[in-house]
Design a protein around this motif. Structure first.
Motif, PDB file in Angstrom:
ATOM      1  N   ALA A 129       0.885  -1.014   0.146  1.00 45.12           N
ATOM      2  CA  ALA A 129      -0.035  -0.125   0.226  1.00 45.12           C
ATOM      3  C   ALA A 129       0.968   1.302   0.036  1.00 45.12           C
ATOM      4  N   GLY A 130       1.877   1.210   0.975  1.00 45.95           N
ATOM      5  CA  GLY A 130       2.598   2.366   0.864  1.00 45.95           C
ATOM      6  C   GLY A 130       3.710   2.525  -0.381  1.00 45.95           C
ATOM      7  N   ASN A 131       4.004   1.483  -0.947  1.00 49.03           N
ATOM      8  CA  ASN A 131       4.923   1.520  -2.105  1.00 49.03           C
ATOM      9  C   ASN A 131       3.874   1.989  -3.446  1.00 49.03           C
ATOM     10  N   LEU A 132       2.629   1.755  -3.456  1.00 50.00           N
ATOM     11  CA  LEU A 132       1.669   2.116  -4.316  1.00 50.00           C
ATOM     12  C   LEU A 132       1.239   3.458  -4.289  1.00 50.00           C
ATOM     13  N   GLY A 133       1.633   4.082  -3.037  1.00 47.63           N
ATOM     14  CA  GLY A 133       1.382   5.489  -2.817  1.00 47.63           C
ATOM     15  C   GLY A 133       0.235   5.867  -2.050  1.00 47.63           C
ATOM     16  N   PHE A 134      -0.457   4.745  -1.426  1.00 44.65           N
ATOM     17  CA  PHE A 134      -1.666   5.225  -0.579  1.00 44.65           C
ATOM     18  C   PHE A 134      -0.858   5.459   0.599  1.00 44.65           C
ATOM     19  N   ASP A 135      -1.892   6.351   1.458  1.00 45.14           N
ATOM     20  CA  ASP A 135      -1.534   6.705   2.799  1.00 45.14           C
ATOM     21  C   ASP A 135      -2.106   5.659   3.678  1.00 45.14           C
ATOM     22  N   ALA A 136      -1.227   5.008   4.197  1.00 47.38           N
ATOM     23  CA  ALA A 136      -1.598   3.641   4.957  1.00 47.38           C
ATOM     24  C   ALA A 136      -1.358   3.807   6.365  1.00 47.38           C
ATOM     25  N   ARG A 137      -2.358   3.678   6.953  1.00 45.10           N
ATOM     26  CA  ARG A 137      -2.400   3.677   8.288  1.00 45.10           C
ATOM     27  C   ARG A 137      -2.489   2.119   8.957  1.00 45.10           C
ATOM     28  N   LEU A 138      -1.768   1.468   9.775  1.00 51.10           N
ATOM     29  CA  LEU A 138      -1.820   0.359  10.388  1.00 51.10           C
ATOM     30  C   LEU A 138      -2.156   0.424  11.743  1.00 51.10           C
ATOM     31  N   VAL A 139      -3.377  -0.324  12.216  1.00 51.61           N
ATOM     32  CA  VAL A 139      -3.778  -0.248  13.511  1.00 51.61           C
ATOM     33  C   VAL A 139      -3.409  -1.074  14.403  1.00 51.61           C
ATOM     34  N   ARG A 140      -2.186  -0.771  15.127  1.00 51.68           N
ATOM     35  CA  ARG A 140      -1.454  -1.598  16.087  1.00 51.68           C
ATOM     36  C   ARG A 140      -2.149  -2.658  17.136  1.00 51.68           C
ATOM     37  N   ASP A 141      -3.461  -1.947  17.772  1.00 50.23           N
ATOM     38  CA  ASP A 141      -3.993  -2.753  18.476  1.00 50.23           C
ATOM     39  C   ASP A 141      -5.094  -3.592  18.007  1.00 50.23           C
ATOM     40  N   ALA A 142      -5.246  -3.578  16.647  1.00 46.45           N
ATOM     41  CA  ALA A 142      -6.128  -4.592  15.939  1.00 46.45           C
ATOM     42  C   ALA A 142      -5.437  -5.550  14.837  1.00 46.45           C
ATOM     43  N   THR A 143      -4.354  -5.883  15.285  1.00 41.95           N
ATOM     44  CA  THR A 143      -3.678  -6.981  14.498  1.00 41.95           C
ATOM     45  C   THR A 143      -2.879  -7.841  15.456  1.00 41.95           C
ATOM     46  N   TRP A 144      -2.678  -8.916  14.991  1.00 41.71           N
ATOM     47  CA  TRP A 144      -1.876  -9.988  16.012  1.00 41.71           C
ATOM     48  C   TRP A 144      -1.039 -10.795  14.979  1.00 41.71           C
ATOM     49  N   THR A 145      -0.230 -11.661  15.811  1.00 41.43           N
ATOM     50  CA  THR A 145       0.805 -12.653  15.364  1.00 41.43           C
ATOM     51  C   THR A 145       0.953 -13.683  16.244  1.00 41.43           C
ATOM     52  N   PHE A 146       1.911 -14.775  15.961  1.00 44.29           N
ATOM     53  CA  PHE A 146       2.183 -15.862  16.840  1.00 44.29           C
ATOM     54  C   PHE A 146       3.594 -15.795  17.159  1.00 44.29           C
ATOM     55  N   ASP A 147       3.944 -16.626  18.179  1.00 42.66           N
ATOM     56  CA  ASP A 147       5.314 -16.920  18.516  1.00 42.66           C
ATOM     57  C   ASP A 147       5.960 -17.443  17.202  1.00 42.66           C
ATOM     58  N   ARG A 148       7.179 -17.452  17.113  1.00 49.38           N
ATOM     59  CA  ARG A 148       7.841 -18.053  15.767  1.00 49.38           C
ATOM     60  C   ARG A 148       9.279 -18.523  16.455  1.00 49.38           C
ATOM     61  N   VAL A 149       9.634 -19.650  15.596  1.00 40.91           N
ATOM     62  CA  VAL A 149      11.172 -20.321  15.832  1.00 40.91           C
ATOM     63  C   VAL A 149      11.661 -19.652  14.551  1.00 40.91           C
ATOM     64  N   GLY A 150      13.177 -18.807  14.942  1.00 37.14           N
ATOM     65  CA  GLY A 150      13.855 -18.426  13.738  1.00 37.14           C
ATOM     66  C   GLY A 150      14.557 -19.387  13.189  1.00 37.14           C
TER      67      GLY A 150
END
Length: 189
Positions: A129-150
């Protein structure tokens, strides 16, 4: 003519993630889905555009195959009549879909992005979205992820991964915001 409101992009809020948790995968932001539901309510109340993104798995054992229970959207994030659902098969909601065409045709220049997971489909969609020129706003408390092994065998917590992803995106690809920030922007109109 630019659209007067941002569009809400709801990425992959699907039951597969509940299944992952049920088998012991640990995530962060336990209230993220409730915040997504609140964002949906605010966008609907203000008649602002909403785009629902669904991930369709392509590998035989994917929990996101359309024939499996994990493909279904979580009830809290279910689309309503007239809200488009865009199906993707890769991490970015812009690859292999008509999302960019739809946004540009509607004059939408600002995107509010939420969903799962922070460091996969949300991050890839936000970067594009940013690369395509959109004004992107990521909502930090409305997304999640999981533990991972590197690749080094070290376990990285969901909280660490989430924070690093936000740090990587902040300022260059997107503005990092909270759900309260988004709701306040509607109240200020």
């Amino acid at each position: 003519m630019p659209h007067p409101f941002p569009a809400l992009i709801v990425v992959d809020v699907q039951r597969a993630f509940d299944e992952w948790e049920a088998v012991g995968k640990r995530r962060n932001n336990p209230d993220a889905v409730a915040r997504i539901a609140n964002l949906l309510k605010a966008f609907r109340t203000n008649r602002a555009p909403i785009f629902h993104i669904r991930h369709e798995g392509t590998k035989p054992n994917s929990t996101f195959l359309p024939s499996r229970s994990g493909y279904a959207v979580k009830d809290e994030a279910r689309e309503e009549a007239g809200e488009p659902v865009i199906v993707k098969r890769v991490n970015s909601a812009f690859i292999g879909t008509d999302l960019e065409t739809r946004l540009r045709a509607a004059g939408i220049t600002t995107l509010v992005i939420c969903g799962a997971t922070t460091n996969h489909c949300v991050e890839t969609t936000t970067r594009m979205a940013g690369n395509l020129g959109f004004d992107a706003r990521l909502v930090r408390d409305a997304t999640w992820t999981f533990d991972r092994v590197g690749p080094d065998g070290d376990t990285h917590s969901a909280e660490e991964i989430h924070a690093m992803t936000l740090s990587n995106l902040n300022g260059e690809f997107a503005r990092i915001v909270t759900s309260d920030d988004v709701n306040a922007s509607f109240a200020a109109r």
